[in-house]
Design an enzyme around this catalytic site. Structure first.
Site, short mmCIF file in Angstrom:
data_model
loop_
_atom_site.label_atom_id
_atom_site.label_comp_id
_atom_site.label_asym_id
_atom_site.label_seq_id
_atom_site.Cartn_x
_atom_site.Cartn_y
_atom_site.Cartn_z
N LEU A 173 0.87 -1.18 0.00
CA LEU A 173 0.00 0.00 0.00
C LEU A 173 0.90 1.22 0.00
CD1 LEU A 173 -2.69 -0.85 2.75
CD2 LEU A 173 -2.97 -1.00 0.27
N ASP A 174 0.47 2.29 -0.66
CA ASP A 174 1.22 3.54 -0.61
C ASP A 174 1.30 4.04 0.82
OD1 ASP A 174 1.47 3.48 -3.36
OD2 ASP A 174 -0.29 4.76 -3.70
N ARG A 175 2.31 4.83 1.09
CA ARG A 175 2.54 5.32 2.45
C ARG A 175 1.32 6.05 3.00
NH1 ARG A 175 7.90 8.78 4.29
NH2 ARG A 175 7.37 8.94 6.51
#
Length: 347
Positions: free
Chosen positions: A174-176
């Site tokens: 997942l993106d940050r």
């Protein structure tokens, strides 16, 4: 003192600038603590063959295990610089290894012996766990793993909190700034099964996103091919490109808020930044997206106290990777997202 230098120079042992004269022998360089006068031997690369237990593993994860203690930034730099080779060829950091592959592992600098690697242990809200699979609700603002300027992420902190766990590996990313459901494998067999299922499009991953604009269709398929590229400053991005990889997102309208819309995005493929780029490309960027969104809107929401991207992985439907049991997992919308929706004018 000058007389001494001149005398050495006349004997052909030293030039005035300190460089050995022709015929002179420079003193051998030694490493700290070496007193023999002999230079320390240069470190050499290792050739490591991939075994059955490592089949299907990403190259970067393989190297993290092989080069314990080496900063991840050094490992990523070595891969991108071509120092790491697989079967004598250059490959990207996300290359999947197979049994029998031969990996060239270059000599990499270890931290100083007294340098402690301070990874703060942490547990995250557990949505599901058994002996093969762990699913947590990742908060926004925490990377899933270290690297690219991030010292450590969710996986490193979980490993620090569970030192006795034989294995903890990310099944996806997942993106940050994206919150929500994150799958972590506790067995190699589960990891390989999850990778296969995701490649084949099995199961369903759904996200909530608040977008700028009044979404028109109740349900819409976005099929735009995507490709990765690098900005002049070295930042990696994704854009729509007819020669890129096929990407498919299904978007369903959930609620209208005047100038904004809450939508659900279902991934049918799993490309990097897929939801973010697809929504921005059709004119509905995600609120708070600092790469593909509207900066003015992002700043206006930040002034209200909402300083994140409104993208949340809220539902996961798939078969258990080992037992085949159907799993339907959910993570509620974070409180910050619920609170900011209350400030918007309902349509």
């Amino acid at each position: 003192m000058r007389k001494d230098v001149t005398s050495l120079t006349q004997k052909g042992r030293l030039q005035p600038n300190g460089v050995p004269a022709k015929g002179g022998k420079p003193k051998a360089l030694t490493t700290t603590g070496a007193r023999s006068g002999r230079p320390a031997p240069d470190p050499v690369a290792r050739l490591v063959e991939v075994n059955d237990a490592q089949d299907g593993q990403r190259l970067d994860n393989f190297l993290f295990r092989e080069c314990k203690g080496v900063p991840k930034s050094h490992i990523y730099k070595a891969i991108r610089g071509g120092q790491v080779r697989v079967n004598r060829g250059r490959v990207p950091v996300d290359h999947r290894l197979h049994t029998g592959d031969v990996v060239r592992v270059p000599p990499l600098r270890l931290p100083d012996p007294g340098e402690a690697r301070a990874v703060p242990p942490a547990e995250f809200p557990i949505v599901y766990e058994d002996d093969a699979l762990l699913v947590v609700d990742k908060p926004a603002g925490i990377a899933v793993h270290g690297g690219s300027g991030v010292a450590f992420g969710v996986i490193e902190r979980l490993r620090a909190a569970r030192p006795q766990a034989p294995m903890l590996e990310l099944a996806h990313r997942l993106d940050r700034e994206t919150s929500g459901l994150l799958m972590i494998a506790k067995k190699r067999s589960a990891l390989l099964a999850l990778h296969r299922m995701l490649r084949e499009g099995q199961g369903s991953k759904r996200y909530y996103a608040l977008v700028s604009g009044d979404w028109v269709n109740d349900r819409q398929h976005i099929k735009l091919p995507l490709t990765k590229w690098t900005t002049a400053s070295g930042e990696r991005r994704v854009r729509v490109d007819r020669d890129g990889q096929a990407a498919h997102t299904i978007v369903t309208l959930k609620h209208r808020y005047g100038k904004f819309s809450l939508v659900e995005a279902e991934l049918r493929t799993g490309r990097t930044h897929q939801i973010r780029v697809h929504l921005a490309s059709v004119g509905f960027p995600i609120v708070g997206d600092d790469k593909y969104g509207d900066d003015a809107i992002r700043l206006s929401f930040a002034r209200k106290g909402f300083a994140r991207m409104f993208l949340h992985a809220h539902r996961l439907d798939l078969a258990h990777p080992l037992t085949g049991e159907p799993l339907s997992l959910e993570a509620p919308l974070p409180q910050a997202c619920q609170d900011i929706l209350k400030t918007l004018e309902p349509a």
